[in-house]
Scaffold this active site. Structure first.
Site, PDB file in Angstrom:
ATOM      1  N   HIS A 192      39.479  58.347  35.371  1.00  0.00           N
ATOM      2  CA  HIS A 192      40.340  59.494  35.609  1.00  0.00           C
ATOM      3  C   HIS A 192      41.355  59.267  36.724  1.00  0.00           C
ATOM      4  O   HIS A 192      42.351  59.970  36.803  1.00  0.00           O
ATOM      5  CB  HIS A 192      39.450  60.694  35.959  1.00  0.00           C
ATOM      6  CG  HIS A 192      40.144  62.006  35.935  1.00  0.00           C
ATOM      7  ND1 HIS A 192      40.696  62.549  34.805  1.00  0.00           N
ATOM      8  CD2 HIS A 192      40.381  62.919  36.922  1.00  0.00           C
ATOM      9  CE1 HIS A 192      41.221  63.734  35.069  1.00  0.00           C
ATOM     10  NE2 HIS A 192      41.059  63.973  36.357  1.00  0.00           N
TER      11      HIS A 192
ATOM     12  N   ASP B 198      45.405  64.321  35.224  1.00  0.00           N
ATOM     13  CA  ASP B 198      44.760  65.610  35.428  1.00  0.00           C
ATOM     14  C   ASP B 198      45.792  66.737  35.334  1.00  0.00           C
ATOM     15  O   ASP B 198      46.545  66.797  34.360  1.00  0.00           O
ATOM     16  CB  ASP B 198      44.023  65.593  36.780  1.00  0.00           C
ATOM     17  CG  ASP B 198      43.010  66.712  36.944  1.00  0.00           C
ATOM     18  OD1 ASP B 198      41.860  66.540  36.505  1.00  0.00           O
ATOM     19  OD2 ASP B 198      43.386  67.761  37.507  1.00  0.00           O
TER      20      ASP B 198
ATOM     21  N   TYR C 242      43.120  76.335  38.936  1.00  0.00           N
ATOM     22  CA  TYR C 242      42.236  76.595  37.798  1.00  0.00           C
ATOM     23  C   TYR C 242      42.288  78.071  37.417  1.00  0.00           C
ATOM     24  O   TYR C 242      42.370  78.412  36.232  1.00  0.00           O
ATOM     25  CB  TYR C 242      40.797  76.188  38.145  1.00  0.00           C
ATOM     26  CG  TYR C 242      40.595  74.699  38.166  1.00  0.00           C
ATOM     27  CD1 TYR C 242      40.061  74.038  37.074  1.00  0.00           C
ATOM     28  CD2 TYR C 242      40.946  73.937  39.283  1.00  0.00           C
ATOM     29  CE1 TYR C 242      39.877  72.669  37.083  1.00  0.00           C
ATOM     30  CE2 TYR C 242      40.774  72.567  39.305  1.00  0.00           C
ATOM     31  CZ  TYR C 242      40.242  71.935  38.203  1.00  0.00           C
ATOM     32  OH  TYR C 242      40.070  70.575  38.199  1.00  0.00           O
TER      33      TYR C 242
END
Length: 416
Positions: free
Chosen positions: A389, A176, A333
């Site tokens: 993931h 990630d 983000y």
């Protein structure tokens, strides 16, 4: 620069009482009468049993005892107090390995692989294992000023490995957000970061820029052809998994919705995720369900895959809740979305140090292998039939073996 020992704390009694009160009196949202599976998000039938398990069955002290088997520390780096695990191997040829996670995970993602990698299980390559909490995640202090994105995290992680811990050479791995942070270390600090490993494919498309037309014209031609006759026809079925045309493209990828809000209004979202432990659990659960590998036929009928236990999931959630770090973790983000100079900082040049990629089928994205090769010095590439993931949680034995094979390759070719 001082390094202070750290111990994963117990939950203060008053804080635990508050958590149990919130979980006991949880209010659940209205839902449709028709079963819509996971298309509207995490359903009550999946969330409520986990809330009850957190309330009645989960024991933080058990998880805490496991985590405190390892050596934890705090060090102040660039004004932030950074938490990290540092497990030195007794093997003389051990390779320093930096393990970086992303969102909505934390350092606990690696709890199954720390000791096997440190000890060189099965007589294979051993590693000095370093697992930090990214600033704003878990037990690391949250960034205090805007702009703390990939670049800032990369510089802190590099300083941790070299200045704080004194390693002159190291290998970096990331899932990630950890993947681009590891890539930053690989590109900007290649005199010390000697190898990079990832399970999150990062290979830029060979778009028809002047640089790409000069350096990889055939790859550019193939990309243009794929727009006309189809991606599978050009690259082969299964060569890629590409839903979005941009990071916040909800038109083509409904799963990008969380990215839109976290890229633009993380503060507002943070109130609900900070004040409500049930909201926090549900927000994390949706990703742990959608981004993991489920046995065929169980994708819509189980909350978590069989490879991740309820206790493991609740430990991830409890770390966020106890450290009050969900709101600060989402800000990466926003910083990435507004990090306008990132492409210029990375530049068009490829990653020159040895690179390994392990691809797991439930990963969010996949790019053609040739894109990865164009952007890196790809020395090892493995595709697996299971996993997603969070591979170190889901298929830890495969991950350990993949690291060890890459480590042996680095030693054999004298890259490290």
């Amino acid at each position: 620069m001082s390094i202070e020992p750290f111990e994963i704390p117990s939950i203060p009694p008053e804080r635990l009482a508050l958590l149990k009160e919130r979980l006991t009196h949880a209010e659940y949202p209205n839902e449709l009468e028709q079963d819509v599976e996971w298309t509207y998000g995490a359903p009550r039938w999946a969330v409520e049993p986990l809330v009850k398990a957190w309330l009645n069955d989960y024991n933080w002290e058990t998880a805490r005892a496991e985590m405190n088997r390892w050596h934890h520390y705090h060090a102040t780096i660039q004004g932030l107090r950074v938490h990290f695990v540092h497990e030195r191997s007794e093997k003389p040829d051990a390779i320093p390995l930096l393990l970086l996670n992303g969102w909505p995970s934390n350092f606990y993602e690696y709890h199954k692989v720390i000791e096997p990698l440190r000890d060189g299980d099965n007589g294979k390559q051993a590693f000095h294992v370093i697992v930090p909490s990214l600033p704003g995640f878990g037990f690391s202090e949250a960034p205090k000023l805007p702009g703390h994105g990939i670049k800032a995290n990369g510089e802190i992680m590099h300083e941790l490995m070299t200045t704080v811990l004194g390693y002159t050479e190291y290998m970096a791995h990331g899932t990630d957000w950890g993947a681009p942070i590891a890539k930053w270390c690989a590109k900007k600090h290649s005199t010390h970061c000697k190898a990079v490993h990832s399970s999150f494919p990062l290979g830029p498309a060979p778009t028809p820029t002047l640089h790409n037309l000069l350096t990889q014209p055939l790859r550019v031609a193939k990309l243009l052809a794929s727009a006309a006759i189809g991606f599978d026809a050009v690259y082969g079925r299964g060569a890629a998994k590409l839903k979005s045309q941009s990071f916040v493209d909800v038109i083509n990828d409904a799963d990008a919705g969380y990215r839109c809000i976290q890229c633009t209004r993380p503060y507002t979202l943070g109130f609900g995720l900070t004040d409500s432990p049930v909201g926090l659990l549900a927000w994390i659960l949706e990703k742990f369900h959608n981004w993991t590998y489920h046995t065929s036929g169980k994708e819509n009928t189980e909350a978590l895959p069989e490879t991740i236990t309820v206790d493991e999931f609740l430990t991830v959630v409890t770390i966020y809740w106890l450290s009050n770090s969900m709101a600060s973790s989402t800000r990466i983000y926003y910083e990435f979305f507004n990090e306008k100079d990132l492409n210029n900082e990375f530049g068009p040049e490829k990653v020159k140090i040895p690179t390994a990629l392990a691809y797991f089928p439930a990963e969010l994205a996949k790019v053609p292998r040739e894109w990865v090769e164009a952007g890196s010095n790809l020395q090892q590439y493995n595709e697996y039939d299971v996993g997603g993931h969070f591979p170190s949680l889901e298929v830890n034995e495969l991950v350990v073996d993949d690291f060890q094979r890459f480590g042996k390759l680095l030693k054999t070719k004298k890259f490290m």
